[in-house]
Write an enzyme that holds these catalytic residues in place. Structure first.
Site, PDB file in Angstrom:
ATOM      1  N   ASP A 121       0.817  -1.221   0.000  1.00  0.00           N
ATOM      2  CA  ASP A 121       0.000   0.000   0.000  1.00  0.00           C
ATOM      3  C   ASP A 121       0.849   1.269   0.000  1.00  0.00           C
ATOM      4  O   ASP A 121       0.351   2.351  -0.313  1.00  0.00           O
ATOM      5  CB  ASP A 121      -0.958   0.021   1.184  1.00  0.00           C
ATOM      6  CG  ASP A 121      -2.051  -1.030   1.055  1.00  0.00           C
ATOM      7  OD1 ASP A 121      -2.430  -1.351  -0.091  1.00  0.00           O
ATOM      8  OD2 ASP A 121      -2.516  -1.526   2.091  1.00  0.00           O
ATOM      9  N   LYS A 148      -5.442  -3.661  -8.083  1.00  0.00           N
ATOM     10  CA  LYS A 148      -6.069  -3.014  -6.935  1.00  0.00           C
ATOM     11  C   LYS A 148      -7.284  -2.229  -7.436  1.00  0.00           C
ATOM     12  O   LYS A 148      -7.757  -2.452  -8.533  1.00  0.00           O
ATOM     13  CB  LYS A 148      -5.046  -2.096  -6.253  1.00  0.00           C
ATOM     14  CG  LYS A 148      -3.998  -2.842  -5.445  1.00  0.00           C
ATOM     15  CD  LYS A 148      -4.387  -2.750  -4.052  1.00  0.00           C
ATOM     16  CE  LYS A 148      -3.364  -3.027  -3.020  1.00  0.00           C
ATOM     17  NZ  LYS A 148      -4.049  -3.317  -1.779  1.00  0.00           N
ATOM     18  N   ARG A 152      -2.455   0.886 -10.296  1.00  0.00           N
ATOM     19  CA  ARG A 152      -1.610   1.881  -9.638  1.00  0.00           C
ATOM     20  C   ARG A 152      -0.293   2.107 -10.368  1.00  0.00           C
ATOM     21  O   ARG A 152       0.262   3.198 -10.304  1.00  0.00           O
ATOM     22  CB  ARG A 152      -1.365   1.489  -8.181  1.00  0.00           C
ATOM     23  CG  ARG A 152      -2.635   1.582  -7.366  1.00  0.00           C
ATOM     24  CD  ARG A 152      -2.397   1.303  -5.916  1.00  0.00           C
ATOM     25  NE  ARG A 152      -3.665   1.297  -5.196  1.00  0.00           N
ATOM     26  CZ  ARG A 152      -3.766   1.057  -3.912  1.00  0.00           C
ATOM     27  NH1 ARG A 152      -2.699   0.774  -3.200  1.00  0.00           N
ATOM     28  NH2 ARG A 152      -4.946   1.057  -3.330  1.00  0.00           N
TER      29      ARG A 152
END
Length: 176
Positions: A121, A148, A152
């Site tokens: 994360d 995700k 990303r």
């Protein structure tokens, strides 16, 4: 509703009101403390590290130091980040500590393998640190970032390139 299982009795909260497992309002619970999320701290830590003109140190109190959540600290320290951890203790059963961070000259690093689940994360903010570091940073084993909530890696690539950062992406990796 937040459920707290570490207490002798089970409580849940609706707003600021605490109820026991029988749905009775409990007036004896005045304050509940919890560890600060290390993911939230990561943004402040990187901001403090990459500010080369600052002489100010950042102090963060009560940051969660659960080993499954602190991979980003290890990576930043490998990059040359001056991060000191003190006052280690348990808070609500979680390891916490205080961080002191001072601006540092970061160097590129390779990230991949077993540490990835412990920092997945925080990869976007680590990419920012990599973009400000001297030398190349390489991130491997990042397939989860493609699936995700958004892709990303593609988002990082788009935004860092807008800032003039050289970014090369692969299916499960990227280099800055």
């Amino acid at each position: 509703a937040l459920r707290l299982r570490r207490f002798v009795a089970s409580f849940y909260f609706v707003g600021t009101l605490a109820f026991n497992s029988s749905n009775q309002l409990n007036t004896k619970v005045n304050c509940v403390r919890s560890a600060s999320f290390s993911s939230s701290a990561a943004f402040f830590v990187v901001a403090a590290l990459i500010n080369p003109h600052s002489k100010t140190r950042l102090e963060l109190k009560g940051v969660c130091l659960n080993p499954t959540r602190t991979g980003f600290l290890s990576v930043l320290q490998r990059m040359g980040g001056k991060i000191k951890i003190s006052n280690r203790r348990l808070l609500c059963g979680e390891p916490v500590g205080d961080l002191v961070v001072v601006p540092s000259k970061l160097k590129g690093v390779r990230v991949g393998g077993k540490i990835v689940p412990h920092l997945i994360d925080e990869v976007p903010i680590l990419a920012v640190a990599g973009a400000c570091a001297q030398g190349r940073s390489e991130f491997k084993d990042m397939a989860e970032l493609r699936v995700k909530e958004t892709d990303r890696i593609a988002t990082l690539e788009k935004n860092l390139r807008r800032l003039g950062i050289r970014f090369v992406s692969g299916k499960e990796s990227f280099k800055i």
